[in-house]
Design a protein around this motif. Structure first.
Motif, PDB file in Angstrom:
ATOM      1  N   LEU A 292       0.731  -1.377  -0.005  1.00  0.00           N
ATOM      2  CA  LEU A 292      -0.019   0.049  -0.126  1.00  0.00           C
ATOM      3  C   LEU A 292       0.953   1.112  -0.045  1.00  0.00           C
ATOM      4  O   LEU A 292       0.494   2.270  -0.639  1.00  0.00           O
ATOM      5  CB  LEU A 292      -0.999  -0.012   1.181  1.00  0.00           C
ATOM      6  CG  LEU A 292      -2.085  -1.066   0.974  1.00  0.00           C
ATOM      7  CD1 LEU A 292      -2.721  -1.126   2.226  1.00  0.00           C
ATOM      8  CD2 LEU A 292      -2.939  -0.751  -0.190  1.00  0.00           C
TER       9      LEU A 292
ATOM     10  N   ILE B  88       2.105   2.072  -3.565  1.00  0.00           N
ATOM     11  CA  ILE B  88       1.085   2.697  -4.316  1.00  0.00           C
ATOM     12  C   ILE B  88       1.114   4.261  -4.153  1.00  0.00           C
ATOM     13  O   ILE B  88       1.003   5.111  -4.883  1.00  0.00           O
ATOM     14  CB  ILE B  88      -0.246   2.199  -3.758  1.00  0.00           C
ATOM     15  CG1 ILE B  88      -0.573   0.799  -4.216  1.00  0.00           C
ATOM     16  CG2 ILE B  88      -1.442   3.353  -4.671  1.00  0.00           C
ATOM     17  CD1 ILE B  88      -2.157   0.322  -3.923  1.00  0.00           C
TER      18      ILE B  88
ATOM     19  N   PHE C 226       4.062   5.519  -5.824  1.00  0.00           N
ATOM     20  CA  PHE C 226       3.903   5.441  -7.413  1.00  0.00           C
ATOM     21  C   PHE C 226       2.929   6.877  -7.931  1.00  0.00           C
ATOM     22  O   PHE C 226       3.206   7.516  -8.675  1.00  0.00           O
ATOM     23  CB  PHE C 226       3.061   4.399  -7.914  1.00  0.00           C
ATOM     24  CG  PHE C 226       3.796   3.110  -8.074  1.00  0.00           C
ATOM     25  CD1 PHE C 226       5.113   3.134  -8.412  1.00  0.00           C
ATOM     26  CD2 PHE C 226       3.120   1.900  -7.919  1.00  0.00           C
ATOM     27  CE1 PHE C 226       5.897   1.989  -8.469  1.00  0.00           C
ATOM     28  CE2 PHE C 226       4.017   0.748  -7.898  1.00  0.00           C
ATOM     29  CZ  PHE C 226       5.336   0.942  -8.240  1.00  0.00           C
TER      30      PHE C 226
ATOM     31  N   TYR D 180       1.289   1.142 -13.458  1.00  0.00           N
ATOM     32  CA  TYR D 180       1.864   0.535 -12.109  1.00  0.00           C
ATOM     33  C   TYR D 180       1.108   0.650 -11.023  1.00  0.00           C
ATOM     34  O   TYR D 180       0.805  -0.429 -10.249  1.00  0.00           O
ATOM     35  CB  TYR D 180       3.019   1.695 -11.871  1.00  0.00           C
ATOM     36  CG  TYR D 180       4.306   1.325 -12.875  1.00  0.00           C
ATOM     37  CD1 TYR D 180       5.246   0.439 -12.241  1.00  0.00           C
ATOM     38  CD2 TYR D 180       4.305   1.768 -14.022  1.00  0.00           C
ATOM     39  CE1 TYR D 180       6.353   0.119 -12.922  1.00  0.00           C
ATOM     40  CE2 TYR D 180       5.218   1.535 -14.945  1.00  0.00           C
ATOM     41  CZ  TYR D 180       6.327   0.640 -14.252  1.00  0.00           C
ATOM     42  OH  TYR D 180       7.453   0.191 -15.033  1.00  0.00           O
ATOM     43  N   ALA D 181       0.127   1.693 -10.662  1.00  0.00           N
ATOM     44  CA  ALA D 181      -0.355   1.865  -9.357  1.00  0.00           C
ATOM     45  C   ALA D 181      -1.641   0.802  -9.551  1.00  0.00           C
ATOM     46  O   ALA D 181      -2.195   0.415  -8.596  1.00  0.00           O
ATOM     47  CB  ALA D 181      -0.981   3.247  -9.155  1.00  0.00           C
TER      48      ALA D 181
ATOM     49  N   MET E  57       0.460  -3.276  -9.194  1.00  0.00           N
ATOM     50  CA  MET E  57       0.163  -3.544  -7.686  1.00  0.00           C
ATOM     51  C   MET E  57      -0.906  -4.649  -7.540  1.00  0.00           C
ATOM     52  O   MET E  57      -0.816  -5.439  -6.447  1.00  0.00           O
ATOM     53  CB  MET E  57      -0.396  -2.116  -7.124  1.00  0.00           C
ATOM     54  CG  MET E  57       0.654  -0.976  -6.851  1.00  0.00           C
ATOM     55  SD  MET E  57       2.028  -1.605  -6.349  1.00  0.00           S
ATOM     56  CE  MET E  57       1.463  -2.276  -4.564  1.00  0.00           C
TER      57      MET E  57
END
Lengths: 165, 166
Positions: free
Chosen positions: B31, B34, B37, B60-61, B65
Motif C-alpha cells: 500500500l 502505491i 507511485f 503501475y498503481a 500493484m
C-alpha cells in the motif's frame, strides 16, 4: 433574465475562475521565453498545472475525509469491546481457520492477463490521438499489433484460461 | 509555490518509500508503494509529461500493484518468517546501493549535458502524447510491433505456468 438559480451559478463560476487564475499566475514557468514562443504554445498546455488544480483539490478532500472520519469516530465513539465484537467478521458466520490463507493460482493468472491487455490499451492512446495524421498507414500498423495480440487472446480462450474451474 | 509543492511531494514520496521497506506486514508495504507511485505520477505532471503520469497511475498503481498483492497472497508470507531470511537484507542493500549510485551518475551526467531550464517548448507546442506517438509510429515502428510479440509470449507463458491442465 437573471433569476436566483442562474445568479448562484454565475457567482460560483466567477469564484472558481478567480482561484484558477491565481494558481496559474503563481505557477507559470515559461516567463523566461520570448513572447512569440509562448504565444505559439496552445494556452491549455501553458496552464498545465492550473488545470490540475481540481485533481489536487479532490486528493486533498479525499485524504482529509478519511483522516477526519477515523479521528472523529475514535475520539467520540464508545469503546466497549467484547470477545464476539473483536472477532473478524465473516458474513455473520463463526470464523474458520486463520485469515492468512493461501490463495489459488487462478487469481494470479487473471491478474497477469489483465496487466498484459492493459499494456496493449496503453499503446492505443497515442495512436488514437494521431489517428487522423497517420491515416491508413497507422491503421495497418495498429492492425498488425492488435492481430498478434488477438492470436494470444484466441489461445487464452481456447485453453480455457478464462474459465473458473 | 511550485518549489513548495515539489518539497511536499518529495517528503511524501521519501516517507512512503521508507515505509515500503520498514513495514513488517507485506500488505502495508504494497500500500505504501502505491503512494510512492502516485508521487512519481505527480512528478511527471510537473515535468509536462501527462501521458507518462496517466500510464504510471494506470499500469503501475493499478495493474502491477494487483500483481504484487496477488503474489503476496499466493506466497502467504508469515510475519515470523522475516527473521529466517535476514541474510537477504545484506544482498538486497548491495543491489539497492548499486542502483542508487547508477541513478545519481545518470542524473549528474544528463544535468551537465542539458541547460538548467528544461521546459521543452517543442513538446509543449505539439503535446506530450502526440510527440510520443509520432516517434513510436514512425521512427520506432519495429520495436513497437516487436512489443506485441513480447506481450504474446508473456500471455502464453502466463497460461502455461499458471494453468493446471493445458
Amino acid at each position: 433574465m437573471l433569476d436566483k438559480k442562474n445568479l448562484i451559478k454565475y457567482v460560483f463560476d466567477v469564484y472558481v475562475y478567480s482561484i484558477l487564475v491565481f494558481f496559474i499566475n503563481r505557477t507559470s514557468r515559461h516567463t523566461e521565453y520570448p513572447v512569440e514562443t509562448i504565444l505559439a504554445i496552445p494556452p491549455w498546455r501553458l496552464q498545465m498545472l492550473g488545470t490540475y488544480l481540481p485533481i489536487l483539490l479532490l486528493v486533498i478532500v479525499a485524504v482529509l475525509f478519511g483522516f477526519v472520519t477515523l479521528l472523529l469516530s475514535s475520539l467520540i465513539g464508545p469503546k466497549k469491546s467484547s470477545r464476539i465484537k473483536l472477532a473478524p467478521y465473516e458474513c455473520g458466520c463463526e470464523p474458520v481457520g486463520t485469515a492468512r490463507e493461501r490463495f489459488s493460482i487462478k487469481f494470479y493468472l487473471i491478474a497477469m492477463l489483465f496487466i498484459l491487455f492493459d499494456i496493449e490499451a496503453v499503446f492505443l492512446y497515442p495512436w488514437a490521438i494521431l489517428y487522423k495524421k497517420l491515416g491508413v498507414f497507422g491503421l495497418v500498423e495498429m492492425g498488425v499489433f492488435i492481430l498478434i495480440l488477438f492470436v494470444g487472446y484466441i489461445y487464452v480462450w481456447k485453453k480455457g484460461a478464462l474459465e473458473w474451474d | 509555490m511550485e518549489t513548495l509543492f515539489f518539497l511536499i511531494v518529495s517528503i511524501v514520496a521519501i516517507a512512503s518509500a521508507v515505509m515500503v521497506i520498514a513495514c513488517r506486514n507485506p500488505i502495508n508495504s504494497a500500500l505504501s508503494l502505491i503512494l510512492t507511485f502516485f508521487c512519481l505520477a505527480t512528478y511527471y505532471v510537473m515535468l509536462d509529461a501527462p501521458f507518462l503520469a496517466a500510464v504510471q497511475v494506470m499500469v503501475y498503481a493499478g495493474a502491477i500493484m494487483v500483481l504484487i498483492v496477488f503474489t503476496i497472497m499466493l506466497l502467504n508470507i508469515r510475519i515470523d518468517a522475516t527473521r529466517r531470511h535476514s541474510h537477504m537484507i545484506f544482498f538486497g542493500s548491495i543491489v539497492g546501493f548499486a542502483t542508487l549510485f547508477n541513478t545519481v551518475y545518470i542524473v549528474m551526467k544528463s544535468r551537465a549535458a542539458t541547460p538548467a531550464t528544461t521546459v521543452n517548448v517543442e513538446a509543449l507546442k505539439a503535446g506530450h502524447t502526440e510527440l510520443i506517438g509520432r516517434e513510436m509510429f514512425t521512427n520506432f515502428l519495429l520495436p513497437f510491433e516487436i512489443t506485441s510479440i513480447l506481450l504474446l509470449v508473456a500471455i502464453v507463458g502466463a497460461v502455461v505456468i499458471a494453468k493446471k491442465k493445458i
